[in-house]
Write an enzyme that holds these catalytic residues in place. Structure first.
Site, PDB file in Angstrom:
ATOM      1  N   ARG A 158     -12.027 -13.423 -19.808  1.00 15.82           N
ATOM      2  CA  ARG A 158     -10.594 -13.560 -20.081  1.00 15.82           C
ATOM      3  C   ARG A 158      -9.734 -12.938 -18.978  1.00 15.82           C
ATOM      4  O   ARG A 158      -8.541 -13.233 -18.876  1.00 15.82           O
ATOM      5  CB  ARG A 158     -10.256 -12.924 -21.434  1.00 15.82           C
ATOM      6  N   CYS A 197      -1.897   9.267  -1.114  1.00 11.61           N
ATOM      7  CA  CYS A 197      -0.658   9.906  -0.663  1.00 11.61           C
ATOM      8  C   CYS A 197      -0.388  11.056  -1.637  1.00 11.61           C
ATOM      9  O   CYS A 197      -1.291  11.452  -2.388  1.00 11.61           O
ATOM     10  CB  CYS A 197       0.509   8.924  -0.544  1.00 11.61           C
ATOM     11  N   HIS A 236     -11.157  -4.808 -15.440  1.00 11.32           N
ATOM     12  CA  HIS A 236     -10.166  -5.764 -15.944  1.00 11.32           C
ATOM     13  C   HIS A 236      -9.300  -6.381 -14.845  1.00 11.32           C
ATOM     14  O   HIS A 236      -8.885  -7.532 -14.960  1.00 11.32           O
ATOM     15  CB  HIS A 236      -9.241  -5.076 -16.963  1.00 11.32           C
ATOM     16  N   ASN A 237      -8.974  -5.597 -13.828  1.00 14.45           N
ATOM     17  CA  ASN A 237      -8.011  -6.056 -12.822  1.00 14.45           C
ATOM     18  C   ASN A 237      -8.649  -6.395 -11.482  1.00 14.45           C
ATOM     19  O   ASN A 237      -7.962  -6.848 -10.577  1.00 14.45           O
ATOM     20  CB  ASN A 237      -6.929  -4.987 -12.599  1.00 14.45           C
ATOM     21  N   GLY A 260       3.483   5.558  -3.733  1.00 18.43           N
ATOM     22  CA  GLY A 260       4.107   4.863  -2.602  1.00 18.43           C
ATOM     23  C   GLY A 260       3.098   4.073  -1.787  1.00 18.43           C
ATOM     24  O   GLY A 260       3.360   2.927  -1.383  1.00 18.43           O
ATOM     25  N   HIS A 275       0.271  12.165   5.330  1.00 17.25           N
ATOM     26  CA  HIS A 275       0.007  13.603   5.508  1.00 17.25           C
ATOM     27  C   HIS A 275      -0.295  14.290   4.183  1.00 17.25           C
ATOM     28  O   HIS A 275      -1.150  15.165   4.103  1.00 17.25           O
ATOM     29  CB  HIS A 275       1.207  14.283   6.178  1.00 17.25           C
ATOM     30  N   ARG A 319      -1.473  15.358  -4.750  1.00 16.94           N
ATOM     31  CA  ARG A 319      -0.697  16.424  -5.374  1.00 16.94           C
ATOM     32  C   ARG A 319      -0.815  16.421  -6.892  1.00 16.94           C
ATOM     33  O   ARG A 319      -0.333  17.334  -7.552  1.00 16.94           O
ATOM     34  CB  ARG A 319       0.777  16.295  -4.976  1.00 16.94           C
TER      35      ARG A 319
HETATM   36  C1  RB5 Z   1       5.359  12.540   0.843  1.00 15.10           C
HETATM   37  O1  RB5 Z   1       6.161  13.682   0.729  1.00 15.10           O
HETATM   38  C2  RB5 Z   1       5.316  11.803  -0.491  1.00 15.10           C
HETATM   39  O2  RB5 Z   1       6.577  11.323  -0.827  1.00 15.10           O
HETATM   40  C3  RB5 Z   1       4.305  10.703  -0.447  1.00 15.10           C
HETATM   41  O3  RB5 Z   1       3.057  11.223  -0.104  1.00 15.10           O
HETATM   42  C4  RB5 Z   1       4.057   9.927  -1.728  1.00 15.10           C
HETATM   43  O4  RB5 Z   1       3.902  10.780  -2.807  1.00 15.10           O
HETATM   44  C5  RB5 Z   1       4.998   8.831  -1.976  1.00 15.10           C
HETATM   45  O5  RB5 Z   1       4.832   8.034  -2.924  1.00 15.10           O
END
Ligand code: RB5
Length: 146
Positions: free
Chosen positions: A133, A66, A99-100, A71, A10, A110
């Site tokens: 490498r 996210c 590189h990865n 996360g 969300h 956010r």
């Molecule tokens: C959701 O509130 C938040 O924890 C999630 O979007 C993220 O930032 C987690 O790593």
């Protein structure tokens, strides 16, 4: 053009929608694995879905969003064969590919300016894995957990 799986929770929904539109405009085939609204959901479900799409071959690449980008990257990286990179800026996105050989790019709605997020995704798509490498190191990454 690539087949790109995209997913968010969300907190990443609005940026995910924006990035999906940009990717479609660039001619990529975008598979939107949700979330489909700003109703509260759990980021591991969407990181896993994108990771499985990439690792299973249904998508060439994945984009995850996210709130922080952290996360959902952790979730995607639990899937064998996924190299998900949470990136805060354009250079990190470019290096994640060069590189990865990151096959999933993760962003935090956010934390990142939406314009920078678009630039980061396009820099990642435009960049190429440099091999050399980096080849053996990426192979060691992929061998972890097998
Ligand atoms: C959701 O509130 C938040 O924890 C999630 O979007 C993220 O930032 C987690 O790593």
């Amino acid at each position: 053009m690539s087949r790109i799986a995209i997913g968010s929770d969300h907190a990443g929904f609005l940026l995910k929608q924006q990035l999906a539109d940009v990717l479609r405009d660039l001619g990529h085939k975008v598979s939107d694995l949700g979330a489909h609204s700003v109703d509260r959901v759990d980021y591991p479900d969407f990181g896993e879905a994108v990771g499985r799409a990439v690792a299973g071959g249904d998508a060439d690449l994945g984009v995850c969003v996210c709130g922080s980008g952290l996360g959902i990257a952790m979730a995607a990286n639990k899937v064998q064969g996924v190299r998900a990179a949470p990136v805060p800026d354009v250079l990190s996105a470019q290096l994640a590919r060069q590189h990865n050989d990151a096959n999933v790019l993760c962003l935090g709605e956010r934390l990142i300016d939406p314009e920078v997020a678009v630039q980061a995704v396009t820099a990642w798509l435009d960049a190429e894995f440099e091999g050399g490498r980096h080849e053996g190191r990426v192979a060691k990454l992929d061998a972890l957990g097998t």
